[in-house]
Design a protein around this motif. Structure first.
Motif, PDB file in Angstrom:
ATOM      1  N   ASN A 105       0.859  -1.181   0.000  1.00 45.40           N
ATOM      2  CA  ASN A 105       0.000   0.000   0.000  1.00 45.40           C
ATOM      3  C   ASN A 105       0.897   1.234   0.000  1.00 45.40           C
ATOM      4  OD1 ASN A 105      -2.008   1.862   0.319  1.00 45.40           O
ATOM      5  ND2 ASN A 105      -2.857   0.963   2.185  1.00 45.40           N
ATOM      6  N   SER A 164      -5.541  -5.559  -4.257  1.00 44.62           N
ATOM      7  CA  SER A 164      -5.578  -4.103  -4.360  1.00 44.62           C
ATOM      8  C   SER A 164      -6.009  -3.517  -3.020  1.00 44.62           C
ATOM      9  CB  SER A 164      -6.555  -3.680  -5.451  1.00 44.62           C
ATOM     10  OG  SER A 164      -6.717  -2.288  -5.453  1.00 44.62           O
ATOM     11  N   LYS A 221      -6.857  -0.352  -2.457  1.00 42.42           N
ATOM     12  CA  LYS A 221      -7.559   0.918  -2.630  1.00 42.42           C
ATOM     13  C   LYS A 221      -8.672   1.072  -1.584  1.00 42.42           C
ATOM     14  CE  LYS A 221      -9.654   3.874  -6.009  1.00 42.42           C
ATOM     15  NZ  LYS A 221     -10.094   4.062  -7.364  1.00 42.42           N
ATOM     16  N   ASP A 222      -8.555   2.107  -0.755  1.00 41.61           N
ATOM     17  CA  ASP A 222      -9.537   2.452   0.283  1.00 41.61           C
ATOM     18  C   ASP A 222      -9.735   1.354   1.333  1.00 41.61           C
ATOM     19  OD1 ASP A 222      -9.955   4.867  -0.994  1.00 41.61           O
ATOM     20  OD2 ASP A 222     -11.596   4.079  -2.224  1.00 41.61           O
ATOM     21  N   SER A 223      -8.746   0.508   1.565  1.00 40.87           N
ATOM     22  CA  SER A 223      -8.917  -0.542   2.574  1.00 40.87           C
ATOM     23  C   SER A 223      -8.504  -0.015   3.956  1.00 40.87           C
ATOM     24  CB  SER A 223      -8.114  -1.779   2.202  1.00 40.87           C
ATOM     25  OG  SER A 223      -6.757  -1.489   2.119  1.00 40.87           O
ATOM     26  N   LEU A 245     -11.366  -4.488   5.870  1.00 42.32           N
ATOM     27  CA  LEU A 245     -12.467  -4.159   4.967  1.00 42.32           C
ATOM     28  C   LEU A 245     -11.934  -3.538   3.677  1.00 42.32           C
ATOM     29  CD1 LEU A 245     -14.724  -2.508   7.666  1.00 42.32           C
ATOM     30  CD2 LEU A 245     -14.863  -4.840   6.832  1.00 42.32           C
ATOM     31  N   ASN A 246     -12.630  -3.762   2.586  1.00 44.20           N
ATOM     32  CA  ASN A 246     -12.366  -3.190   1.259  1.00 44.20           C
ATOM     33  C   ASN A 246     -11.057  -3.650   0.629  1.00 44.20           C
ATOM     34  OD1 ASN A 246     -14.759  -1.826   1.469  1.00 44.20           O
ATOM     35  ND2 ASN A 246     -13.842   0.126   1.977  1.00 44.20           N
ATOM     36  N   LEU A 247     -10.486  -4.741   1.069  1.00 44.86           N
ATOM     37  CA  LEU A 247      -9.333  -5.314   0.375  1.00 44.86           C
ATOM     38  C   LEU A 247      -9.878  -6.097  -0.807  1.00 44.86           C
ATOM     39  CD1 LEU A 247      -6.269  -6.053   0.237  1.00 44.86           C
ATOM     40  CD2 LEU A 247      -6.864  -8.087   1.534  1.00 44.86           C
ATOM     41  N   HIS A 248      -9.444  -5.736  -2.004  1.00 49.85           N
ATOM     42  CA  HIS A 248      -9.969  -6.381  -3.212  1.00 49.85           C
ATOM     43  C   HIS A 248      -9.031  -7.502  -3.649  1.00 49.85           C
ATOM     44  CE1 HIS A 248     -12.249  -6.734  -6.931  1.00 49.85           C
ATOM     45  NE2 HIS A 248     -11.084  -6.891  -7.526  1.00 49.85           N
ATOM     46  N   GLU A 282     -14.641  -8.414  -2.277  1.00 43.88           N
ATOM     47  CA  GLU A 282     -14.413  -7.403  -1.243  1.00 43.88           C
ATOM     48  C   GLU A 282     -15.095  -7.746   0.075  1.00 43.88           C
ATOM     49  OE1 GLU A 282     -15.068  -3.437  -2.534  1.00 43.88           O
ATOM     50  OE2 GLU A 282     -13.619  -3.610  -4.154  1.00 43.88           O
ATOM     51  N   ARG A 283     -15.161  -9.011   0.403  1.00 46.67           N
ATOM     52  CA  ARG A 283     -15.799  -9.406   1.661  1.00 46.67           C
ATOM     53  C   ARG A 283     -14.922  -9.004   2.849  1.00 46.67           C
ATOM     54  NH1 ARG A 283     -14.127 -13.871   4.410  1.00 46.67           N
ATOM     55  NH2 ARG A 283     -12.419 -15.035   3.482  1.00 46.67           N
ATOM     56  N   PRO A 284     -15.517  -8.772   4.030  1.00 43.89           N
ATOM     57  CA  PRO A 284     -14.699  -8.470   5.210  1.00 43.89           C
ATOM     58  C   PRO A 284     -13.898  -9.717   5.610  1.00 43.89           C
ATOM     59  CG  PRO A 284     -17.040  -8.120   5.658  1.00 43.89           C
ATOM     60  CD  PRO A 284     -16.934  -8.676   4.289  1.00 43.89           C
TER      61      PRO A 284
END
Length: 147
Positions: A7, A40, A42-44, A56-59, A74-76
């Protein structure tokens, strides 16, 4: 150690205070997808809920051979840390301005997926500008010394 993803934005947007290595609960297709495609950030971010910490928000992209057994991208995802570490993180984020963000995801020596998370404080825009100035000055000094 094989790094899957880092990141980069975390180091420019935040002042890193502490880092922790955490295990992560994954399903089989997620591990296979990480080996192929990566992830990715992005915004995690991380949240503490009921004494457990979640990412959260880990793709993680779907595994192409996973058919009906594929995972939600993108599940928790639950992170595995010791109780003392979670309590320490909880104490830090209760202070104003601190947050928990993932900095990198990697396979350790035994092939187990690990996530490095950091307790960080957001930088102000003037802090970012000062950091850029310092990097430029250091770069010029190094160039000058090479000649």
């Amino acid at each position: 150690m094989k790094i899957i993803a880092t990141n980069k934005k975390a180091y420019t947007d935040y002042i890193i205070d502490e880092t922790y290595e955490a295990g992560i609960v994954l399903v089989g297709t997620e591990v296979k997808s990480l080996r192929e495609h990566g992830a990715s950030f992005k915004d995690s971010f991380c949240r503490i809920k009921d004494g457990e910490i979640y990412l959260l928000n880990l793709h993680i992209p779907p595994y192409r051979f996973g058919n009906i057994y594929n995972h939600d991208p993108e599940r928790p995802r639950k992170l595995l840390l010791h109780r003392k570490q979670i309590d320490r993180i909880w104490g830090k984020i209760r202070q104003e301005g601190y947050t928990v963000i993932p900095t990198k995801i990697y396979f350790n020596d035994r092939g187990i997926v690990k996530v490095e998370i950091a307790v960080a404080k957001g930088k102000k825009s003037h802090d970012k500008r000062e950091e850029i100035k310092k990097k430029e000055i250091d770069k010029r000094i190094k160039e000058y010394l090479k000649r």
